[in-house]
Design an enzyme around this catalytic site. Structure first.
Site, PDB file in Angstrom:
ATOM      1  N   GLU A  83       9.661   0.984  11.065  1.00  0.00           N
ATOM      2  CA  GLU A  83      10.706   2.008  11.040  1.00  0.00           C
ATOM      3  C   GLU A  83       9.981   3.335  11.072  1.00  0.00           C
ATOM      4  O   GLU A  83       9.243   3.671  10.157  1.00  0.00           O
ATOM      5  CB  GLU A  83      11.570   1.851   9.786  1.00  0.00           C
ATOM      6  CG  GLU A  83      12.820   2.724   9.826  1.00  0.00           C
ATOM      7  CD  GLU A  83      12.660   3.960   8.977  1.00  0.00           C
ATOM      8  OE1 GLU A  83      12.407   5.037   9.583  1.00  0.00           O
ATOM      9  OE2 GLU A  83      12.772   3.882   7.755  1.00  0.00           O
ATOM     10  N   GLU A  93       9.198  15.699  15.775  1.00  0.00           N
ATOM     11  CA  GLU A  93       9.633  15.541  14.388  1.00  0.00           C
ATOM     12  C   GLU A  93       8.839  16.493  13.503  1.00  0.00           C
ATOM     13  O   GLU A  93       7.612  16.436  13.458  1.00  0.00           O
ATOM     14  CB  GLU A  93       9.441  14.097  13.925  1.00  0.00           C
ATOM     15  CG  GLU A  93       9.982  13.856  12.523  1.00  0.00           C
ATOM     16  CD  GLU A  93       9.827  12.416  12.084  1.00  0.00           C
ATOM     17  OE1 GLU A  93      10.741  11.892  11.419  1.00  0.00           O
ATOM     18  OE2 GLU A  93       8.778  11.820  12.385  1.00  0.00           O
ATOM     19  N   LYS A 142       0.855  -1.171   0.000  1.00  0.00           N
ATOM     20  CA  LYS A 142       0.000   0.000   0.000  1.00  0.00           C
ATOM     21  C   LYS A 142       0.900   1.232   0.000  1.00  0.00           C
ATOM     22  O   LYS A 142       1.432   1.632   1.032  1.00  0.00           O
ATOM     23  CB  LYS A 142      -0.909  -0.032   1.234  1.00  0.00           C
ATOM     24  CG  LYS A 142      -2.106   0.938   1.161  1.00  0.00           C
ATOM     25  CD  LYS A 142      -1.688   2.300   1.594  1.00  0.00           C
ATOM     26  CE  LYS A 142      -2.845   3.286   1.581  1.00  0.00           C
ATOM     27  NZ  LYS A 142      -2.354   4.669   1.746  1.00  0.00           N
ATOM     28  N   CYS A 189      13.301  10.540   7.593  1.00  0.00           N
ATOM     29  CA  CYS A 189      13.082  10.184   8.995  1.00  0.00           C
ATOM     30  C   CYS A 189      14.347  10.296   9.837  1.00  0.00           C
ATOM     31  O   CYS A 189      14.277  10.597  11.026  1.00  0.00           O
ATOM     32  CB  CYS A 189      12.496   8.781   9.093  1.00  0.00           C
ATOM     33  SG  CYS A 189      13.394   7.550   8.118  1.00  0.00           S
TER      34      CYS A 189
END
Length: 495
Positions: A263, A398, A189, A297
């Site tokens: 992750e 973040e 996906k 990331c």
């Protein structure tokens, strides 16, 4: 500056309506619904993509299950390897097209997306090598009599790969490699913001000889990912994305005890000691956070500079940052393109505004870029904040945008404690000429990767993953494929 979609336009985009790929065929969603994907640099419509939902998840999982129970899982490893090597060739042969799809869909400069060609081919060839190395062990035991014990390694089954939007084709390859090598099957996906290169990759898999149903590409929104996460026909989930979504996936997977690897996000420290080579550390610190418009990331978003060189380093970094070329991602000279979407831009600008309200100072940047042909895109100035404290929001959360928080530090012990004072632990950087300092920091930093005198280096043979809220499990490296295998113990009484 004029932006256009006519330069090297992929032939795939000649079809405005893009269907998902299930059981070897491009098919629309059962509901008939579609969603738009647009170029974040211009706002131009790229395609109307099949809007998959729970009923489409059912048929994709059924196709993957049928393929898994068929000849695929029993195919000789050398034959799977041959198919994967052919796929590597095809991906490299068509990489200009794949890179252009990502440039149009994500907004990443073509100068960046084209850099993924070598890595994509290397990943597929690495996993092709792993395919013929899967083996069990003959094990000693203390059972009475003459008893032989050994293990078998078997593919775990149907894998759901749920991908982020910040590196579309690279992520497709990274997720598919261990699936194909192990004999599993997959429902992938892709993120709704960047579905196009995943669909083309699925077509290349078929062309390489991957049987129908082994690789299925399901396009849709978050509800499709949620349906995959809780689906009883899925045996393993491989997810890359935000920590918040990762937590939801773990909850959804719990009821059926799926194998899960995640992750997730990061707030990575990049630490520059006074003895560092500044000619290398300054541009690397900028690249560590501004590459891909900060949408990585493991970006080095917290820059710690030892006090003796802090002012000089920041002045040089500011000067370097002002030279970064932001603009048309189709221009080979562009270094930073737009962020992926309007909502993402608004989120980043909210962090920037909040940083000023908390007392941080924008040394460079600090707002949206407009004019010169940029008005219809989602462009943000590369931004450096000074006067940041460890407690500020921009130092803790973040941002996933081109925003850097800079700090001064005095001692090794101090900076190690501050670097680790985060709920994340994905990447980190250390800049020093002293070997002992480098080793102590590498041992002390709580992160899955420590880059010394470099940043963001990756290789198919080296594991990548996180500590703490940055996730668990590792991708790449010799043990990655173990995440896709079951271990079966076999006992044979020879008496």
């Amino acid at each position: 500056m004029e932006m256009t979609l006519t330069r090297n336009r992929p032939a795939m985009l000649d079809r405005l309506e893009q269907d998902m790929l299930i059981d070897g065929k491009r098919v629309p969603a059962l509901s008939g619904k579609r969603f738009e994907t647009r170029n974040p640099a211009t706002g131009a419509l790229l395609a109307q993509v099949a809007h998959g939902a729970a009923e489409d998840v059912d048929r994709a999982v059924a196709a993957a299950r049928k393929a898994f129970e068929g000849p695929w899982r029993r195919m000789k490893p050398a034959e799977r390897q041959r198919i994967m090597l052919r796929l590597a060739d095809l991906v490299e042969e068509h990489y200009d097209e794949l890179a252009m799809l990502d440039t149009l869909d994500l907004g990443a400069p073509v100068s960046r997306t084209m850099l993924g060609k070598a890595r994509a081919g290397a990943l597929l060839r690495y996993y092709a090598g792993q395919a013929v190395l899967i083996a069990g062990d003959t094990l000693p035991n203390s059972a009475p009599g003459d008893v032989l014990s050994h293990t078998l390694k078997e593919p775990i089954g149907v894998v759901a790969a749920i991908n982020p939007w910040n590196g579309p084709i690279g992520m497709s390859v990274w997720k598919a490699g261990p699936v194909l090598a192990s004999g599993c099957t997959m429902v992938m996906k892709p993120a709704e913001q960047t579905p196009l290169s995943a669909l083309r990759f699925g077509e290349l898999c078929l062309e390489a000889g991957v049987p129908a149903g082994v690789i299925n590409i399901l396009t849709g929104m978050g509800d499709a990912g949620a349906a995959l996460s809780s689906h009883p026909g899925i045996d393993k989930i491989a997810f890359t994305g935000s920590t918040g979504v990762g937590e939801k996936i773990l909850h959804a997977a719990a009821s059926t005890m799926k194998r899960v690897t995640v992750e997730l996000g990061g707030k990575s420290p990049n630490i520059v000691f006074a003895d560092a080579d500044l000619d290398k550390a300054v541009p690397a610190a900028a690249t560590a956070v501004f590459a891909n418009a900060g949408q990585i990331c493991s970006a080095g978003t917290r820059l710690f500079v030892q006090r003796e060189i802090h002012d000089e380093f920041m002045a040089r970094l500011a000067e370097h940052t002002r030279t970064i070329r932001v603009g048309d991602p189709l221009d080979p000279a562009t270094q930073i393109g737009p962020v992926v979407s309007g909502p993402q831009m608004d989120k980043i600008l909210g962090f920037i505004e909040g940083a000023g309200q908390e007392g941080a100072r924008a040394l460079v940047g600090g707002g949206r870029l407009a004019g010169a042909g940029l008005d219809d895109g989602f462009f943000i100035q590369p931004t450096i904040f000074t006067g940041v404290t460890d407690e500020m929001t921009i130092a803790r959360e973040e941002i996933f945008g081109p925003v850097l928080s800079a700090f001064a530090f005095d001692t090794e012990e101090e900076v190690l404690a501050r670097a680790n004072a985060t709920s994340f632990g994905l990447g980190s950087g250390v800049w020093t000429r002293d070997l002992a300092t480098a080793h102590r920091m590498a041992r002390g930093i709580q992160a899955g990767s420590v880059w010394v005198n470099c940043y963001q280096m990756l290789d198919p043979g080296v594991p990548f993953g996180g500590y703490k809220l940055s996730g668990f499990g590792r991708e790449s490296g010799p043990h990655h494929i173990e995440e896709y295998l079951e271990t079966k113990a076999v006992w044979i009484n020879l008496d």
